[in-house]
Design an enzyme around this catalytic site. Structure first.
Site, PDB file in Angstrom:
ATOM      1  N   SER A 106      -6.070  -7.082  -8.855  1.00  0.00           N
ATOM      2  CA  SER A 106      -5.923  -8.372  -9.207  1.00  0.00           C
ATOM      3  C   SER A 106      -6.427  -9.140  -9.919  1.00  0.00           C
ATOM      4  O   SER A 106      -7.233  -8.808 -10.375  1.00  0.00           O
ATOM      5  CB  SER A 106      -6.099  -9.338  -7.616  1.00  0.00           C
ATOM      6  OG  SER A 106      -5.862 -10.482  -7.437  1.00  0.00           O
ATOM      7  N   TYR A 110     -11.624 -10.393  -0.560  1.00  0.00           N
ATOM      8  CA  TYR A 110     -10.981  -9.631  -1.571  1.00  0.00           C
ATOM      9  C   TYR A 110     -10.540  -9.701  -2.980  1.00  0.00           C
ATOM     10  O   TYR A 110     -10.702  -8.723  -3.636  1.00  0.00           O
ATOM     11  CB  TYR A 110      -9.762 -11.165  -1.434  1.00  0.00           C
ATOM     12  CG  TYR A 110      -8.227 -11.611  -2.429  1.00  0.00           C
ATOM     13  CD1 TYR A 110      -6.946 -10.317  -1.745  1.00  0.00           C
ATOM     14  CD2 TYR A 110      -7.806 -11.575  -3.317  1.00  0.00           C
ATOM     15  CE1 TYR A 110      -6.245  -9.727  -2.334  1.00  0.00           C
ATOM     16  CE2 TYR A 110      -6.579 -11.368  -4.138  1.00  0.00           C
ATOM     17  CZ  TYR A 110      -5.777 -10.004  -4.031  1.00  0.00           C
ATOM     18  OH  TYR A 110      -4.496 -10.113  -3.812  1.00  0.00           O
TER      19      TYR A 110
HETATM   20  N1  LIG Z   1       2.070 -11.855  -5.243  1.00  0.00           N
HETATM   21  C1  LIG Z   1       1.133 -12.161  -5.518  1.00  0.00           C
HETATM   22  O1  LIG Z   1       1.153 -13.181  -6.715  1.00  0.00           O
HETATM   23  C2  LIG Z   1      -0.348 -11.579  -6.033  1.00  0.00           C
HETATM   24  C3  LIG Z   1      -0.938 -11.364  -7.197  1.00  0.00           C
HETATM   25  C4  LIG Z   1      -2.137 -10.891  -7.553  1.00  0.00           C
HETATM   26  C5  LIG Z   1      -2.207  -9.402  -6.532  1.00  0.00           C
HETATM   27  N2  LIG Z   1      -1.777  -9.153  -5.783  1.00  0.00           N
HETATM   28  C6  LIG Z   1      -1.086  -7.903  -5.102  1.00  0.00           C
HETATM   29  O2  LIG Z   1      -0.268  -7.449  -4.418  1.00  0.00           O
HETATM   30  C7  LIG Z   1       0.029  -6.614  -3.570  1.00  0.00           C
HETATM   31  C8  LIG Z   1       0.974  -6.481  -3.212  1.00  0.00           C
HETATM   32  O3  LIG Z   1       0.843  -8.092  -2.144  1.00  0.00           O
HETATM   33  P1  LIG Z   1       1.796  -9.261  -1.825  1.00  0.00           P
HETATM   34  O4  LIG Z   1       2.073 -10.289  -3.272  1.00  0.00           O
HETATM   35  O5  LIG Z   1       3.720  -8.402  -2.704  1.00  0.00           O
HETATM   36  O6  LIG Z   1       1.432  -9.384  -0.332  1.00  0.00           O
HETATM   37  P2  LIG Z   1       2.797  -8.895   0.496  1.00  0.00           P
HETATM   38  O7  LIG Z   1       3.899 -10.251   0.255  1.00  0.00           O
HETATM   39  O8  LIG Z   1       2.089  -9.687   1.934  1.00  0.00           O
HETATM   40  O9  LIG Z   1       2.806  -7.841   0.658  1.00  0.00           O
HETATM   41  C9  LIG Z   1       2.001  -7.187   1.625  1.00  0.00           C
HETATM   42  C10 LIG Z   1       2.451  -5.372   1.410  1.00  0.00           C
HETATM   43  O10 LIG Z   1       1.851  -4.718   2.452  1.00  0.00           O
HETATM   44  C11 LIG Z   1       2.342  -3.934   3.661  1.00  0.00           C
HETATM   45  N3  LIG Z   1       0.895  -4.019   4.196  1.00  0.00           N
HETATM   46  C12 LIG Z   1       0.446  -4.822   4.486  1.00  0.00           C
HETATM   47  N4  LIG Z   1      -0.353  -4.438   5.332  1.00  0.00           N
HETATM   48  C13 LIG Z   1      -0.884  -3.180   5.737  1.00  0.00           C
HETATM   49  C14 LIG Z   1      -1.264  -2.197   6.168  1.00  0.00           C
HETATM   50  N5  LIG Z   1      -2.657  -1.912   6.619  1.00  0.00           N
HETATM   51  N6  LIG Z   1      -0.586  -1.036   5.679  1.00  0.00           N
HETATM   52  C15 LIG Z   1       0.543  -0.939   4.529  1.00  0.00           C
HETATM   53  N7  LIG Z   1       1.032  -1.105   4.970  1.00  0.00           N
HETATM   54  C16 LIG Z   1       0.440  -2.132   4.690  1.00  0.00           C
HETATM   55  C17 LIG Z   1       3.121  -4.970   4.094  1.00  0.00           C
HETATM   56  O11 LIG Z   1       4.280  -4.811   4.778  1.00  0.00           O
HETATM   57  P3  LIG Z   1       3.903  -4.462   6.833  1.00  0.00           P
HETATM   58  O12 LIG Z   1       3.349  -5.854   7.045  1.00  0.00           O
HETATM   59  O13 LIG Z   1       4.941  -3.861   7.526  1.00  0.00           O
HETATM   60  O14 LIG Z   1       2.604  -3.290   7.033  1.00  0.00           O
HETATM   61  C18 LIG Z   1       3.588  -5.417   2.806  1.00  0.00           C
HETATM   62  O15 LIG Z   1       4.842  -4.685   2.657  1.00  0.00           O
HETATM   63  C19 LIG Z   1      -1.280  -7.223  -2.693  1.00  0.00           C
HETATM   64  O16 LIG Z   1      -2.246  -5.816  -3.173  1.00  0.00           O
HETATM   65  C20 LIG Z   1      -1.584  -8.147  -3.320  1.00  0.00           C
HETATM   66  O17 LIG Z   1      -3.489  -8.242  -3.270  1.00  0.00           O
HETATM   67  C21 LIG Z   1       0.192 -10.250  -5.166  1.00  0.00           C
END
Ligand SMILES: NC(=O)c1ccc[n+]([C@@H]2O[C@H](COP(=O)([O-])OP(=O)(O)OC[C@H]3O[C@@H](n4cnc5c(N)ncnc54)[C@H](OP(=O)(O)O)[C@@H]3O)[C@@H](O)[C@H]2O)c1
Length: 252
Positions: free
Chosen positions: A146, A159
């Site tokens: 991130s 985080y």
């Molecule tokens: N969106 C952004 O702007 C952004 C920016 C920087 C970095 N990121 C990074 O991108 C990645 C994805 O984030 P996102 O924004 O797409 O978040 P999100 O919409 O909350 O998606 C998270 C995903 O991870 C799964 N998950 C959560 N806890 C888990 C566990 N214990 N074991 C296995 N799967 C798990 C969730 O499904 P379940 O609930 O079914 O487990 C979901 O598929 C993360 O690493 C986040 O830090 C995101």
């Protein structure tokens, strides 16, 4: 286009059921991956994502909570003995609270998933990655870090430090696994629409978009594009890189 083709490759995307993981899973399939396995905790979410993604190619879903080593080992066992060309360690969680109130449980939850899972799952799948590794077209590990691991956001203590840890783990593993023809790189996303970001973007979406030098938040193809690059022959010589995909936000 052959340079960016994923024909014949198998990928596994953790957290591939929504948000950034779903963007990446779809992108890998559209680039011709032979099979993409998506994983997250909820079996129902896995099935729903697999059904949605099957419009783009061959998809399998294996539910697993990768925040424990036991579940990483079970996921690897269920994946089976076949070669794994691309592992995307994407599943992640965040937590925000003022310094004085920040709970110890939020350190464990966030670090277990964001930082320990990429280590234990990559280790568990090394035999599969080695089976896919070819000189000139190595197996790939893509860790989703991130820009919070590069910048210094407030109140997301576990985080931001877990993501800085992911970036460093990426470099350490790249050095160690490179000689085995396995590359390890990280993508550091800026703001992308997802459940994790929903409340933030609802409240501050316009301000955030205006702050980004490109004046917008990220789109699914922005994330798909970097994943396809890193997974394909085009990215074969990139190893140990941390690539911000943030419209220039980290330049500020
Ligand atoms: N969106 C952004 O702007 C952004 C920016 C920087 C970095 N990121 C990074 O991108 C990645 C994805 O984030 P996102 O924004 O797409 O978040 P999100 O919409 O909350 O998606 C998270 C995903 O991870 C799964 N998950 C959560 N806890 C888990 C566990 N214990 N074991 C296995 N799967 C798990 C969730 O499904 P379940 O609930 O079914 O487990 C979901 O598929 C993360 O690493 C986040 O830090 C995101």
């Amino acid at each position: 286009m052959d340079l960016f083709s994923l024909a014949g490759k198998t990928a596994l995307v953790t957290g591939g059921t929504r948000g950034i993981g779903l963007m990446i899973a779809r992108g890998l399939l559209e680039a011709g991956a032979a099979k993409v396995v998506v994983s997250s905790r909820k079996a129902e979410a896995c099935e729903k994502a697999a059904a949605e993604l099957s419009a783009f190619g061959n998809v399998e879903a294996i539910p697993a909570d990768v925040s424990t080593e036991a579940e990483c080992l079970r996921l690897a066992a269920e994946f089976g003995d076949g070669p794994l060309h691309v592992l995307v360690n994407n599943a992640g969680a965040t937590w925000g609270a003022p310094l004085a109130e920040f709970p110890a449980s939020a350190w464990d939850k966030v670090v277990d998933l964001n930082l320990k899972a990429p280590f234990f799952l990559t280790r568990a799948l090394l035999p599969n990655l080695r089976a896919a590794a070819v000189e000139g077209d190595p197996a790939r590990v893509i860790n989703i870090g991130s820009i919070d691991g590069i910048m210094t956001p407030g109140e997301r203590y576990s985080y931001t430090t877990s993501k800085a840890g992911v970036h460093q783990l990426t470099r350490v593993l790249a050095k160690e696994l490179g000689p085995q023809q396995i590359t390890v790189n990280a993508v550091a996303p800026g703001p992308f629409e997802s459940k994790m970001m929903a409340a933030t973007l609802d409240a501050f979406g316009e301000v955030i978009a205006d702050t980004v030098p490109l004046k917008r938040i990220g789109r699914p193809d922005d994330m798909a594009g970097v994943a396809v690059f890193l997974a394909s022959r085009a990215g074969a010589y990139v190893n140990g890189a941390v690539i911000p995909v943030d419209g220039g936000l980290t330049t500020l």
